[in-house]
Structures are given as C-alpha cells and as structure tokens.
Design a protein around this motif. Structure first.
Motif: not given
Length: 283
Positions: A99-116
C-alpha cells in the motif's frame, strides 16, 4: 534558546503522538502493524493541500482533510484490512508495505513529484513571546492540537461506554464478542479514527514541513519506534513514547549533532532491554 528547543521538542512530540496514537490503537484491537499508516499521513497532507488550493482556507483543509482520510480508511478496512486480521503476520506486512507504493504512485499521478507548501493561516502567522523568547504561534497551535486530541481520546476511552467496549475488545476480543459487544463495528470505527488522526497530523504539520511525495517514509520509522517504546495498544504509551522520542531527537541534534542519527535508536534499545514489551501496555 533552551526554551525554544523545549517548545520545538513539544511540537515534534505532539506530531508523533497524532501519528502513533492511531497506529497503536489499531494494533491493540486488530493486531495488525499497518505500515501504510505513514501513507495516510501523506494523503492527509495532500488532501489538505487540494482543499487549501481550491478554497484558500487553511481551516477548511484542517477540518475536511482528516475526514477525507478517515473515509479512505473506512474504504480500506472494508476491502482489505478486515480480511487480513487473522492471516500470517508476514502477509500483513507485505500487504501494507504494498500500500505504501500504491499510495506513493497515486500521489505522483495526481499531484506530481514537485514539493508544495501550505501557507500558515493569517491568525497564526505572527510570532509571540514565550518566557521572553519569540516563537512561531503556529507551532504552539500544533502543540495545542496534540493536547486537545489527547484529552478527547482520554475522555472517550476512559469515561464513556464506547471507550469501555473498546478497552474490553483490546483486552479479550473473544470474550467481548460473547458479552454481546459488536466488535466488528468497533474495529471499523476505530480503524477509521486512526486513519483520520494520521490525516490530521499530515495537514497540521504541512505548513511547517511542506508537502511532498515520500514524506510518509520520513515519519513511518519514527512512528513505529514510538509505538514499540511506549507499548503497543496503549494511549499512555503513545503519549510517553512520543515525548521521549521527540525530546531525545530534538536535544540530540542540539547537543550531540555528530550522533544525531542514533540517539533515538539508542534510547529505544535501552528501554527495550529493561522493558521488552514497552513502557506501558493496553489502553
């Protein structure tokens, strides 16, 4: 400087408490070490970021991001966690680690890899004087949030019928069922609450640490250390463990910077030598 470091340690400790208390209660009830707990913390921060971006209100993000995270936790419970309570622990670890990897990839897909970043609310944007030292008012707010959550959880768990049923379910799951306690419903609501608290921690500290993919792993190990040191399934243990690790880590970086990376691990090792089950146990 000493007053400032104490306040920094308290703020860090309260953040750890918000994270660890949900994890330790869930472990006490379900006997599952949810390695994806840090992912829920990260998702809470990102959900808060989205709400803040669209509404411009930190307070709306502060209220609704934990609710959204709790709802996500409810969904995860129904489709996954209620089916893995009695399986082999290694399977639990592998599933939650996935689930950690699913969550990480989901975040990158939706919000991108940039810091906010989320701006500090205007009400808490100005520093205030504490014992003659100037200190950011928002960090004091984080401390206050942790204290309020602690008091609410203590009241619910110790002074209400629901809390008595939760404690009974932790002490003896089978006997609680025989006495007519709906343990399945208690598991569902408690798991959702734990996820909501992780989301609350994420959105609360977002103005301080920022929001970025991978922020979950930065807190996961710390949270697990707090649970182990304090004692799995213990509200008091979550508080004492958070304070201990928070202060050891903060003052270790100040007085022993060359050993900063090992001070909290050394503290954990010393405690487990004398208290293998943690300082406290059960709710």
């Amino acid at each position: 400087m000493f007053i400032t470091e104490i306040l920094n340690a308290l703020q860090f400790s309260m953040t750890l408490f918000l994270l660890s208390v949900g994890l330790t209660i869930v472990f006490g009830l379900m006997k599952i070490v949810n390695l994806a707990h840090g992912t829920l913390y990260m998702l809470g921060a990102y959900m808060g970021l989205s709400i803040w971006t669209f509404t411009g209100s930190f307070w709306l993000a502060f209220v609704f991001a934990p609710i959204a995270t709790a709802l996500l936790g409810a969904l995860l419970y129904n489709i996954l966690f209620k089916f893995i309570q009695r399986v082999d622990p290694m399977r639990q670890v592998l599933l939650t680690f996935g689930l950690i990897y699913i969550g990480l990839d989901s975040v990158r897909l939706i919000w991108g890899s940039m810091s906010h970043s989320i701006s500090t609310p205007e009400l808490l944007s100005n520093p205030i004087s504490v014992f003659g030292e100037t200190y950011p008012s928002y960090r004091l707010f984080v401390i206050l949030v942790g204290i309020v959550v602690l008091l609410i959880l203590y009241f619910v768990l110790e002074k209400t019928k629901m809390g008595a049923m939760v404690r009974a379910s932790v002490d003896d799951h089978e006997t609680a069922q025989m006495l007519g306690i709906n343990t399945e419903k208690i598991l569902f609501y408690t798991f959702s609450l734990g996820c909501g608290l992780a989301g609350l921690a994420g959105v609360t500290v977002a103005p301080i640490v920022g929001v970025e993919a991978g922020m979950d792993m930065e807190v996961l190990v710390l949270t697990l250390i707090v649970v182990v040191v304090g004692g799995p399934g213990s509200l008091k243990g979550a508080l004492v463990g958070s304070l201990l690790i928070g202060f050891v880590d903060t003052f270790g970086k100040v007085f022993l910077p060359e050993l900063a990376l090992i001070t909290m691990y050394a503290a954990m090792a010393l405690i487990l030598i004398f208290k293998p089950g943690g300082m406290y146990s059960r709710l």
